[in-house]
Every structure is written in structure tokens, then in C-alpha cells.
Design an enzyme around this catalytic site. Structure first.
Site, PDB file in Angstrom:
ATOM      1  N   ASN A 119     -24.710  28.483 -33.844  1.00  0.00           N
ATOM      2  CA  ASN A 119     -25.257  28.438 -32.500  1.00  0.00           C
ATOM      3  C   ASN A 119     -25.288  29.777 -31.768  1.00  0.00           C
ATOM      4  O   ASN A 119     -25.464  29.828 -30.557  1.00  0.00           O
ATOM      5  CB  ASN A 119     -24.491  27.403 -31.669  1.00  0.00           C
ATOM      6  CG  ASN A 119     -24.881  25.989 -32.070  1.00  0.00           C
ATOM      7  OD1 ASN A 119     -25.992  25.766 -32.560  1.00  0.00           O
ATOM      8  ND2 ASN A 119     -23.983  25.037 -31.888  1.00  0.00           N
ATOM      9  N   ASN A 165     -22.995  20.768 -33.289  1.00  0.00           N
ATOM     10  CA  ASN A 165     -22.666  20.421 -31.913  1.00  0.00           C
ATOM     11  C   ASN A 165     -23.845  20.021 -31.044  1.00  0.00           C
ATOM     12  O   ASN A 165     -23.901  20.373 -29.865  1.00  0.00           O
ATOM     13  CB  ASN A 165     -21.859  21.556 -31.277  1.00  0.00           C
ATOM     14  CG  ASN A 165     -20.415  21.453 -31.730  1.00  0.00           C
ATOM     15  OD1 ASN A 165     -19.869  20.351 -31.852  1.00  0.00           O
ATOM     16  ND2 ASN A 165     -19.781  22.587 -32.011  1.00  0.00           N
ATOM     17  N   SER A 184     -14.134  26.966 -38.542  1.00  0.00           N
ATOM     18  CA  SER A 184     -15.100  26.605 -37.505  1.00  0.00           C
ATOM     19  C   SER A 184     -16.056  25.573 -38.091  1.00  0.00           C
ATOM     20  O   SER A 184     -16.158  25.412 -39.314  1.00  0.00           O
ATOM     21  CB  SER A 184     -15.879  27.841 -37.056  1.00  0.00           C
ATOM     22  OG  SER A 184     -16.810  28.200 -38.065  1.00  0.00           O
ATOM     23  N   THR A 185     -16.776  24.886 -37.206  1.00  0.00           N
ATOM     24  CA  THR A 185     -17.751  23.900 -37.680  1.00  0.00           C
ATOM     25  C   THR A 185     -18.736  24.549 -38.655  1.00  0.00           C
ATOM     26  O   THR A 185     -19.077  23.976 -39.686  1.00  0.00           O
ATOM     27  CB  THR A 185     -18.538  23.303 -36.495  1.00  0.00           C
ATOM     28  OG1 THR A 185     -17.603  22.721 -35.590  1.00  0.00           O
ATOM     29  CG2 THR A 185     -19.516  22.241 -36.953  1.00  0.00           C
ATOM     30  N   GLY A 186     -19.169  25.775 -38.326  1.00  0.00           N
ATOM     31  CA  GLY A 186     -20.142  26.446 -39.184  1.00  0.00           C
ATOM     32  C   GLY A 186     -19.598  26.685 -40.588  1.00  0.00           C
ATOM     33  O   GLY A 186     -20.284  26.424 -41.579  1.00  0.00           O
ATOM     34  N   TRP A 235     -23.197  34.806 -35.729  1.00  0.00           N
ATOM     35  CA  TRP A 235     -23.014  36.180 -35.222  1.00  0.00           C
ATOM     36  C   TRP A 235     -21.998  36.104 -34.080  1.00  0.00           C
ATOM     37  O   TRP A 235     -22.357  36.019 -32.908  1.00  0.00           O
ATOM     38  CB  TRP A 235     -24.342  36.793 -34.748  1.00  0.00           C
ATOM     39  CG  TRP A 235     -24.175  38.241 -34.369  1.00  0.00           C
ATOM     40  CD1 TRP A 235     -23.946  38.752 -33.114  1.00  0.00           C
ATOM     41  CD2 TRP A 235     -24.188  39.383 -35.249  1.00  0.00           C
ATOM     42  NE1 TRP A 235     -23.814  40.124 -33.159  1.00  0.00           N
ATOM     43  CE2 TRP A 235     -23.965  40.535 -34.477  1.00  0.00           C
ATOM     44  CE3 TRP A 235     -24.364  39.528 -36.625  1.00  0.00           C
ATOM     45  CZ2 TRP A 235     -23.915  41.818 -35.010  1.00  0.00           C
ATOM     46  CZ3 TRP A 235     -24.318  40.806 -37.164  1.00  0.00           C
ATOM     47  CH2 TRP A 235     -24.105  41.930 -36.364  1.00  0.00           C
ATOM     48  N   HIS A 269     -10.100  29.417 -33.802  1.00  0.00           N
ATOM     49  CA  HIS A 269     -10.920  29.958 -34.885  1.00  0.00           C
ATOM     50  C   HIS A 269     -10.760  31.466 -35.055  1.00  0.00           C
ATOM     51  O   HIS A 269     -10.345  32.169 -34.153  1.00  0.00           O
ATOM     52  CB  HIS A 269     -12.400  29.672 -34.629  1.00  0.00           C
ATOM     53  CG  HIS A 269     -12.701  28.230 -34.518  1.00  0.00           C
ATOM     54  ND1 HIS A 269     -12.300  27.321 -35.456  1.00  0.00           N
ATOM     55  CD2 HIS A 269     -13.366  27.528 -33.578  1.00  0.00           C
ATOM     56  CE1 HIS A 269     -12.704  26.124 -35.095  1.00  0.00           C
ATOM     57  NE2 HIS A 269     -13.344  26.218 -33.957  1.00  0.00           N
TER      58      HIS A 269
HETATM   59  N1  CTP Z   1     -21.159  30.626 -34.511  1.00  0.00           N
HETATM   60  C1  CTP Z   1     -21.206  31.988 -34.769  1.00  0.00           C
HETATM   61  N2  CTP Z   1     -21.358  32.865 -33.751  1.00  0.00           N
HETATM   62  C2  CTP Z   1     -21.452  32.448 -32.473  1.00  0.00           C
HETATM   63  C3  CTP Z   1     -21.385  31.070 -32.184  1.00  0.00           C
HETATM   64  C4  CTP Z   1     -21.235  30.175 -33.218  1.00  0.00           C
HETATM   65  O1  CTP Z   1     -21.101  32.394 -35.920  1.00  0.00           O
HETATM   66  N3  CTP Z   1     -21.630  33.358 -31.495  1.00  0.00           N
HETATM   67  C5  CTP Z   1     -21.047  29.665 -35.626  1.00  0.00           C
HETATM   68  C6  CTP Z   1     -19.612  29.196 -35.885  1.00  0.00           C
HETATM   69  O2  CTP Z   1     -19.446  28.994 -37.276  1.00  0.00           O
HETATM   70  C7  CTP Z   1     -19.562  27.870 -35.152  1.00  0.00           C
HETATM   71  C8  CTP Z   1     -20.976  27.347 -35.327  1.00  0.00           C
HETATM   72  O3  CTP Z   1     -21.801  28.513 -35.289  1.00  0.00           O
HETATM   73  O4  CTP Z   1     -18.635  26.953 -35.678  1.00  0.00           O
HETATM   74  C9  CTP Z   1     -21.392  26.350 -34.275  1.00  0.00           C
HETATM   75  O5  CTP Z   1     -21.224  26.932 -33.013  1.00  0.00           O
HETATM   76  P1  CTP Z   1     -20.489  26.178 -31.825  1.00  0.00           P
HETATM   77  O6  CTP Z   1     -21.133  24.879 -31.585  1.00  0.00           O
HETATM   78  O7  CTP Z   1     -20.377  27.116 -30.704  1.00  0.00           O
HETATM   79  O8  CTP Z   1     -19.033  25.951 -32.401  1.00  0.00           O
HETATM   80  P2  CTP Z   1     -17.736  25.945 -31.473  1.00  0.00           P
HETATM   81  O9  CTP Z   1     -17.762  24.723 -30.632  1.00  0.00           O
HETATM   82  O10 CTP Z   1     -17.565  27.237 -30.756  1.00  0.00           O
HETATM   83  O11 CTP Z   1     -16.593  25.876 -32.486  1.00  0.00           O
HETATM   84  P3  CTP Z   1     -16.180  24.649 -33.349  1.00  0.00           P
HETATM   85  O12 CTP Z   1     -17.152  23.521 -33.166  1.00  0.00           O
HETATM   86  O13 CTP Z   1     -16.206  25.199 -34.709  1.00  0.00           O
HETATM   87  O14 CTP Z   1     -14.814  24.307 -32.847  1.00  0.00           O
END
Ligand code: CTP
EC number: 2.4.99.-
Length: 319
Positions: free
Chosen positions: A109, A132, A241-243, A263, A293
Site C-alpha cells: 500500500n 487491508n 507485515s501483511t505484505g 516502499w 514490523h
Molecule cells: N508496505 C510497504 N511500504 C509502505 C506501506 C506498506 O512496503 N509504505 C507494504 C507492507 O508489506 C505492508 C503492506 O504493504 O504490510 C500493506 O500495507 P498496510 O495496509 O499499510 O499494512 P499495515 O497495516 O501498515 O501493516 P500490517 O497490516 O502488516 O500490520
């Protein structure tokens, strides 16, 4: 021994990438990237020693009865009751059973997606995984719209749908889910206490509106198994992380995995500001110690895998 080994020095230097994202430390070959099929197979095999994504992607109906009490995965002292609604939404069999794809997209995201014009390319993959419940329609040119599998942390209800306080929040949510048709909606409901009310409201809305979406709830062992795999490969993450979870699961189903929207840095390679999310004003959280994370470390790892041909990480424009 055929194990994927990421050297300690690379892992240790991960934090520097935040400060030096604009300098030569970030080596990322785009021209001439080629998939390394033997490495892809080796990684799949190694991950299978820790988890089987076909099974661990979701618990199934026969795992529980309504009224069963389970311990939260990351907070074993607290418990959750399996409600009738939750039980009725558990799949009979794994939603990923026997599903195999030539190419998949895992879409993170990050704001790096804005102006990327990656929408068409993302949608051209056989299977698209998103995180998400991120909005797509308003950003289609950059992120595409195809969503075969989409995750939803319970906190999304609060963050993006006003905690369902009024009817319009609920309508917005139902509308978002109805766009998914029969895609998989993956809800980590058993991680920590706090989101159970949200999960119940979501379940009730899905049932009441007879939404076609295919709900899935990760197994109780998934997160530990994924962490175990990365720790064994010298990537000391606290909690994936989710990703990263999605990439790890996708290795089971997808021959060629393309990552977009990863990123976790506030600036791009030219020093231009990058939003944390492409769609809202959430701030970077991983700088604080409270963040569970280690996204920069994860990113560095994914970049190593990119350079070795195990996956393709796109951080620039697609056209
Ligand atoms: N991501 C990334 N860089 C960002 C934002 C997100 O690399 N600036 C990747 C991460 O792997 C993240 C995934 O995109 O898990 C999904 O983003 P997000 O929905 O923001 O995850 P979070 O809620 O921040 O974290 P998580 O759901 O993993 O607890």
C-alpha cells in the site's frame, strides 16, 4: 545446502537504507531482470517445511464448533469465543485448494504507487493479492482494480470505515465488499484481542447482505510458521507485515511473483516525498518502537530476492 541464505551483513545494513535510500546502497536491477525458476522452486520447497499455504491460509469449518474457545495467537492469555456467525463464514475447504497461477501480483500500500501507472500491468497478472481493503477505483490507473484475494485487519473498520458508527459507513463497507464478488476476503481474526467486535460486525454485514465474498481466517499457526521461515533464513523480523505474509503464501501458488507498492521509506530515490499509503494520510509508524514490523528490513530482503530472480519488485513507473 540449497537453503536461501541472506548474508548477515546485508541484513545488518538494512537500517541504512532508510537514510541512504537515494544513494548507491540500493542496488536494484530493472533492466535485464529474469526469473530464476530453480530458485523459485527451492524457496517454495523450503517454505513448505514451515507451512503449507494451502492449509494455513484459512481454518475450515470442521476446525471448530460454535462456542469453542480459542487463545489469541499473539496474546495467549486472552481468549475468543467462536460465534455462530463466524463459524458459518468459515470455508468448508481451503479457498486456495488446488489453485495455481503462472503470474501473481502482490500489491502493498505504499504511496510509491502514485503516478506509477502500474494499474494495467497489475491487472494483467493471473491472480492479484491486495492488502487491508485498500481502495482501488479512484486509483485504478496506478494500482489497477482486479482483486482476487484481499486482506483485512480488523482495525480497518475503525481506520477506514468510521468504526461503523453510522449507516453511511456501513453502506460504504458493504459497497466495497460487493465489488469483490467472489474473491477471497482474508481476515486475521485470531491474532490479538481488540478487534473481535469489528470482526463480528463485518461477519453480520456479510451475512445480512448475502455478499458473495469468500471469507478466510488464517490458521492459528500461520504467523509463527512464517516468522520461523524468515528467522531460519537470518531475517530477524518481529512480526511479518501483511505484505511479507502474502509473498510467503504466494510462493505456494504462483510461479512468478510481482510485487508493487512496497516502499517503506518517506522519500523516493530522487528525494521526493512518498506517502505511507497511496490512499490516506497515515504516517510512517515503523520508526517508532511500538511498531510490530520491520518493514525496511523486509524490503531489503525482498530486494535481495529481486536481484536473485526469485521475485520481481517494481518500485518505479510501469510505462
Ligand atoms: N508496505 C510497504 N511500504 C509502505 C506501506 C506498506 O512496503 N509504505 C507494504 C507492507 O508489506 C505492508 C503492506 O504493504 O504490510 C500493506 O500495507 P498496510 O495496509 O499499510 O499494512 P499495515 O497495516 O501498515 O501493516 P500490517 O497490516 O502488516 O500490520
Amino acid at each position: 545446502d540449497g537453503e536461501l541464505s541472506l548474508s548477515r551483513s546485508l541484513v545488518n545494513s538494512s537500517d541504512k537504507i532508510i537514510r541512504k535510500a537515494g544513494s548507491s546502497i540500493f542496488q536494484h536491477n530493472v533492466e535485464g531482470w529474469k526469473i530464476n525458476f530453480s530458485l523459485v522452486l527451492e524457496i517454495r520447497k523450503n517454505i513448505l517445511r514451515f507451512l503449507d499455504a494451502e492449509r494455513d491460509v484459512s481454518v475450515v469449518k470442521s476446525s471448530f464448533k460454535p462456542g469453542d474457545v480459542i487463545h489469541y495467537v499473539l496474546d495467549r492469555r486472552r481468549t475468543l469465543n467462536i460465534s455462530h456467525d463466524l463459524h458459518s463464514l468459515l470455508p468448508e475447504v481451503s479457498p486456495m485448494k488446488n489453485r495455481r497461477f503462472k503470474t501473481c501480483a502482490v500489491v502493498g500500500n505504499s504511496g510509491i504507487l502514485l503516478d506509477s501507472e502500474c494499474g494495467k500491468e497489475i491487472d494483467s497478472h493471473n491472480f492479484v493479492i491486495r492488502c487491508n481493503l485498500a481502495p482501488v477505483v479512484e486509483f485504478a490507473a496506478d494500482v489497477g482494480t482486479k482483486s482476487d484475494f484481499i486482506t483485512m485487519n480488523p482495525s480497518v473498520v475503525q481506520r477506514a470505515f468510521g468504526g461503523f458508527r453510522n449507516e453511511s459507513d456501513r453502506e460504504k463497507f458493504v459497497h466495497r465488499l460487493s465489488m469483490l464478488n467472489d474473491s477471497v476476503l482474508w481476515i486475521p481474526a485470531f491474532m490479538v484481542k481488540g478487534g473481535e467486535k469489528h470482526v463480528e460486525w463485518v461477519n453480520a454485514l456479510i451475512l445480512k447482505n448475502k455478499l458473495k465474498v469468500r471469507t478466510a481466517y488464517p490458521s492459528l499457526r500461520l504467523i509463527h510458521a512464517v516468522r520461523g521461515y524468515w528467522l531460519t533464513n537470518k531475517v530477524p523480523i518481529k512480526r511479518p507485515s501483511t505484505g511479507l505474509l502474502m509473498y510467503t503464501l504466494a510462493t505456494r501458488f504462483c510461479d512468478e511473483i510481482h510485487l508493487y507498492g512496497f516502499w517503506p521509506f518517506p522519500k523516493d530515490l530522487n528525494g521526493k516525498a512518498v506517502k505511507y499509503h497511496y490512499y490516506d494520510d497515515l504516517k510512517y509508524r515503523y520508526f517508532s518502537n511500538t511498531s510490530p514490523h520491520r518493514m525496511p528490513l523486509e524490503f531489503k530482503t525482498l530486494n535481495v530476492l529481486h536481484n536473485r530472480g526469485a521475485l520481481k519488485l517494481t518500485t518505479g513507473k510501469c510505462v
